[in-house]
Design a protein around this motif. Structure first.
Motif, PDB file in Angstrom:
ATOM      1  N   SER A 145      35.763  56.801  47.512  1.00  0.00           N
ATOM      2  CA  SER A 145      36.428  57.293  48.666  1.00  0.00           C
ATOM      3  C   SER A 145      36.835  56.832  49.832  1.00  0.00           C
ATOM      4  O   SER A 145      35.646  55.314  50.104  1.00  0.00           O
ATOM      5  CB  SER A 145      35.848  58.937  49.040  1.00  0.00           C
ATOM      6  N   THR A 146      37.326  56.946  51.014  1.00  0.00           N
ATOM      7  CA  THR A 146      37.145  56.907  51.842  1.00  0.00           C
ATOM      8  C   THR A 146      36.281  57.463  52.804  1.00  0.00           C
ATOM      9  O   THR A 146      36.605  57.518  54.286  1.00  0.00           O
ATOM     10  CB  THR A 146      38.755  56.977  52.506  1.00  0.00           C
ATOM     11  N   ALA A 194      31.973  55.054  42.181  1.00  0.00           N
ATOM     12  CA  ALA A 194      33.631  54.684  41.725  1.00  0.00           C
ATOM     13  C   ALA A 194      34.612  55.376  41.802  1.00  0.00           C
ATOM     14  O   ALA A 194      35.108  54.513  41.996  1.00  0.00           O
ATOM     15  CB  ALA A 194      33.218  53.650  39.984  1.00  0.00           C
ATOM     16  N   SER A 195      34.570  56.424  41.369  1.00  0.00           N
ATOM     17  CA  SER A 195      35.784  57.392  41.400  1.00  0.00           C
ATOM     18  C   SER A 195      36.049  58.408  42.264  1.00  0.00           C
ATOM     19  O   SER A 195      36.941  59.320  42.602  1.00  0.00           O
ATOM     20  CB  SER A 195      35.621  58.346  39.835  1.00  0.00           C
ATOM     21  N   GLY A 196      34.865  58.440  43.021  1.00  0.00           N
ATOM     22  CA  GLY A 196      35.248  59.429  44.613  1.00  0.00           C
ATOM     23  C   GLY A 196      34.826  60.975  44.042  1.00  0.00           C
ATOM     24  O   GLY A 196      34.762  61.127  45.029  1.00  0.00           O
ATOM     25  N   VAL A 220      30.845  50.753  40.078  1.00  0.00           N
ATOM     26  CA  VAL A 220      31.287  50.896  41.506  1.00  0.00           C
ATOM     27  C   VAL A 220      31.366  49.542  42.379  1.00  0.00           C
ATOM     28  O   VAL A 220      32.105  49.679  43.610  1.00  0.00           O
ATOM     29  CB  VAL A 220      29.819  51.106  42.351  1.00  0.00           C
ATOM     30  N   LEU A 221      31.221  48.277  42.194  1.00  0.00           N
ATOM     31  CA  LEU A 221      31.277  47.360  42.748  1.00  0.00           C
ATOM     32  C   LEU A 221      32.987  46.975  42.829  1.00  0.00           C
ATOM     33  O   LEU A 221      33.632  46.640  43.801  1.00  0.00           O
ATOM     34  CB  LEU A 221      30.395  45.682  42.813  1.00  0.00           C
ATOM     35  N   GLU A 222      32.862  46.724  41.768  1.00  0.00           N
ATOM     36  CA  GLU A 222      34.101  46.829  41.102  1.00  0.00           C
ATOM     37  C   GLU A 222      35.241  47.657  41.514  1.00  0.00           C
ATOM     38  O   GLU A 222      36.788  47.476  41.400  1.00  0.00           O
ATOM     39  CB  GLU A 222      34.546  46.730  39.494  1.00  0.00           C
ATOM     40  N   ALA A 223      35.231  48.720  41.630  1.00  0.00           N
ATOM     41  CA  ALA A 223      35.769  49.742  42.292  1.00  0.00           C
ATOM     42  C   ALA A 223      36.067  50.029  44.091  1.00  0.00           C
ATOM     43  O   ALA A 223      36.844  50.773  44.587  1.00  0.00           O
ATOM     44  CB  ALA A 223      35.339  51.561  42.323  1.00  0.00           C
ATOM     45  N   GLY A 224      35.301  48.909  44.509  1.00  0.00           N
ATOM     46  CA  GLY A 224      35.606  48.591  46.066  1.00  0.00           C
ATOM     47  C   GLY A 224      33.983  48.969  46.945  1.00  0.00           C
ATOM     48  O   GLY A 224      34.463  50.016  47.610  1.00  0.00           O
TER      49      GLY A 224
END
Length: 267
Positions: A145-146, A194-196, A220-224
């Motif tokens: 998420s942002t 990871a999915s927000g 989570v790292l791969e998701a940014g």
């Protein structure tokens, strides 16, 4: 490799869905730890699948000493056969299989995980990632998420025997976490970042062990996302599953920074 991990997850899920087990049956018990029969059965299914794959693995799992399926294994796998055992025993339908594969010579940290899978046993939802290839939820790419502010944050928070002063600060003192959730499975709570689904996951007090978070943290790292300890430092290598950690996972740098600041003030 991900196909193999998915097969292992499906086998364990089929076992739990068939309800062939007595969820109250204890396999082994000591003063420090209780192993349920369903934990042992799930672990056996995973180990048999890894052995039959023909690939060489060093297997690190909670329920038995580390061993290898071949003389010179290429890979190391950290296994949590059922994360959320208390939920399963009590009939709470939230638990996961967590699997993380690394090169045999790599330090065991989330950044070095090559393939990871976290599968929800009762919904069938699969989170997975290959290093450098992004993160996926049920085959669809996902990202963190942002959300940047604590008041807007939906956070997973482990309350089990953790630092009371810090928890009180996070929950009651302004700026406090906006919404708090807890599934009873650290693997699921972690991977939701990871999915927000969660904006952050917080587990402080040096209690959580590597099998419960390694696969999730790498996804989570791969998701940014951002993965550190409670001081903002990179997680130290996992040498045994007796090593204990604190975690702060978040989707945005600002949210992560503000949570760390709150933890430091609360302690």
């Amino acid at each position: 490799m991900l196909e193999l991990l998915e097969q292992l997850f499906r086998q364990v899920r089929a076992y739990t869905q068939a309800e062939r087990y007595d969820r109250k049956q204890i396999y082994a018990q000591s003063q420090k730890h209780t192993t349920m029969q369903f934990d042992r059965d799930a672990e056996d299914l995973i180990i048999n699948g890894l052995s039959d794959s023909g690939l060489g693995f060093e297997i690190i799992t909670e329920e038995r000493p580390t061993f290898s399926t071949s003389e010179k294994p290429q890979y190391r796998i950290v296994v949590d056969p059922i994360d959320g055992s208390t939920n399963v025993e009590r009939g709470i339908m939230v638990a996961a299989v967590a699997l993380a594969v690394l090169p045999i010579d790599a330090p065991v940290i989330p950044e070095n995980v090559q393939w990871a899978l976290v599968g929800e046993l009762f919904t069938g939802t699969v989170f997975e990632a290959q290093k450098g290839g992004g993160a996926f939820r049920n085959g669809r790419r996902c990202q963190v998420s942002t959300t940047t502010t604590m008041k807007d944050c939906v956070a997973g928070l482990n309350l089990d025997g953790r630092n009371g002063d810090i928890l009180r600060s996070l929950l009651t003192e302004s700026p406090r976490l906006g919404v708090v959730r807890r599934t009873g499975s650290s693997a699921i709570d972690s991977v939701y970042v990871a999915s927000g689904t969660y904006d952050a996951y917080i587990d402080i007090g040096d209690e959580i062990t590597g099998e419960s978070f390694l696969a999730s943290a790498s996804i989570v790292l791969e998701a940014g996302g951002i993965v550190t300890d409670h001081e903002g430092k990179a997680l130290r290598p996992i040498n045994t599953l007796n090593d204990r950690y604190s975690l702060v996972l978040a989707g945005s740098k600002k949210l992560h920074h503000d949570i760390l600041a709150k933890i430091q003030r609360g302690g």
